[in-house]
Design an enzyme around this catalytic site. Structure first.
Site, PDB file in Angstrom:
ATOM      1  N   ASP A 172      -3.879  30.696  -1.156  1.00 23.43           N
ATOM      2  CA  ASP A 172      -5.004  31.197  -0.360  1.00 23.43           C
ATOM      3  C   ASP A 172      -4.507  32.299   0.584  1.00 23.43           C
ATOM      4  OD1 ASP A 172      -7.975  30.341   0.356  1.00 23.43           O
ATOM      5  OD2 ASP A 172      -6.951  30.850   2.229  1.00 23.43           O
ATOM      6  N   ASN A 180     -11.248  41.326   6.259  1.00 22.78           N
ATOM      7  CA  ASN A 180     -12.446  42.003   5.746  1.00 22.78           C
ATOM      8  C   ASN A 180     -13.310  42.541   6.882  1.00 22.78           C
ATOM      9  OD1 ASN A 180     -12.356  42.087   2.965  1.00 22.78           O
ATOM     10  ND2 ASN A 180     -13.248  40.059   2.693  1.00 22.78           N
ATOM     11  N   HIS A 185     -14.905  45.579   3.123  1.00 19.13           N
ATOM     12  CA  HIS A 185     -14.736  44.818   1.884  1.00 19.13           C
ATOM     13  C   HIS A 185     -13.968  45.574   0.817  1.00 19.13           C
ATOM     14  CE1 HIS A 185     -16.892  41.102   2.738  1.00 19.13           C
ATOM     15  NE2 HIS A 185     -17.590  41.863   3.595  1.00 19.13           N
ATOM     16  N   GLU A 216     -10.837  34.236  -1.994  1.00 20.46           N
ATOM     17  CA  GLU A 216      -9.452  34.677  -1.797  1.00 20.46           C
ATOM     18  C   GLU A 216      -8.465  33.605  -2.269  1.00 20.46           C
ATOM     19  OE1 GLU A 216     -11.700  33.932   0.517  1.00 20.46           O
ATOM     20  OE2 GLU A 216     -10.787  33.229   2.388  1.00 20.46           O
TER      21      GLU A 216
END
Ligand SMILES: [Mg+2]
Length: 306
Positions: A172, A180, A185, A216
């Site tokens: 992760d 972000n 993005h 993610e």
């Protein structure tokens, strides 16, 4: 057109088999069967891309053959074209209702047979491309979660047969949402692509598998690697990502983009569902996050509680 397509030609008359072979052998690999029983055997054995099936044959006719093909998972999706001297609308309707993709009456015009076969194989080809695309993550180009679930099942069963360990790492990206929020993005997408390619580069053996699980989150599946080897690989991967030095000013784990990894290794057992391996690795990912991120946490080898 892909020249490696395989056609199975089924006809009880030698002359018809020769005629169709003559017509098609330049473009395709041809397999022949002279009766229904042989047709079913060869279809299962060779998994052809298309079957040309005669209707009128002694013992087992073409209608029976197609019914059996459609009843078998191994042959269900192979398109069948009937080629037959029966030419009433009723015969044609019956053939199409049984699942044939086309119906060609004898005597046939060679050029038309050729074109019809080419068209059907074109759609076979397109369907396969779509199926492949449905297994890939469109952002990163690596396999998606759906494909991962399939491969996990396969490897679980294979390692069970071989009594071999199966290691799974869940990955992760640390503080990705805040990345972000600060960078947009498009920048976040670029990070995900870079992480995908770094994860891919960190596995070397042909059986190793990397996928984007969603958001993610990524997964790495390592068949035949024990916890020590897999844990080491996870640690190298973590270091590789940090070494890329992608700035992440709002992270408290590092000035750079980093990942947390949770891992687990099991020798698959009949009694244990495959989902347990994922839950275990995911639980240890949570521990890695909770104890500060940018680190690897690994489940103990025994079946001790997580
Ligand atoms: Mg016949």
């Amino acid at each position: 057109m892909n020249p490696t397509f395989t056609l199975l030609i089924v006809d009880d008359e030698k002359q018809n088999r020769a005629l169709l072979t003559e017509l098609l052998q330049e473009d395709y690999r041809i397999i022949l069967a002279k009766d229904g029983r042989q047709a079913l055997d060869r279809a299962r054995e060779h998994n052809p891309d298309l079957i040309l099936l005669d209707v009128l044959m002694p013992e087992m006719d073409g209608y029976t053959v197609i019914r059996e093909l459609k009843n078998d998972d191994r042959t269900r999706n192979i398109p069948v074209i009937f080629i037959t001297a029966l030419d009433s609308a009723g015969d044609e309707e019956r053939g199409l209702e049984l699942g044939a993709v086309d119906y060609i009456s004898k005597p046939f015009t060679p050029a038309i047979v050729r074109v019809r076969i080419r068209n059907h194989l074109q759609s076979v080809h397109q369907r396969r491309l779509l199926e492949q695309m449905a297994m890939l993550d469109s952002l990163t180009g690596i396999p998606n979660r759906r494909r991962f679930n399939e491969v996990l099942e396969q490897e679980w069963r294979r390692c069970m047969r071989d009594n071999a360990p199966l290691s799974l790492i869940v990955v992760d990206v640390d503080h990705f949402k805040s990345f972000n929020d600060c960078n947009g993005h498009a920048a976040g997408d670029e990070v995900l692509r870079r992480i995908a390619s770094t994860l891919l580069a960190s596995v070397r053996r042909p059986g190793d598998f990397v996928a984007r699980y969603g958001g993610e989150e990524f997964v790495m599946l390592l068949p035949g690697i024990d916890s020590e080897g897999a844990h080491l690989l996870a640690e190298h991967t973590r270091a590789d990502i940090e070494a890329e030095q992608i700035p992440h000013p709002t992270s408290d784990a590092s000035p750079w983009i980093t990942i947390s990894l949770g891992g687990a290794t099991r020798i698959p057992q009949e009694c244990a569902p495959v989902a347990e391996l994922f839950c275990l690795a995911d639980t240890w990912l949570y521990k890695a996050k909770y104890s500060g991120r940018n680190r690897v946490a690994w489940a103990p080898d025994s079946a001790s509680p997580a």
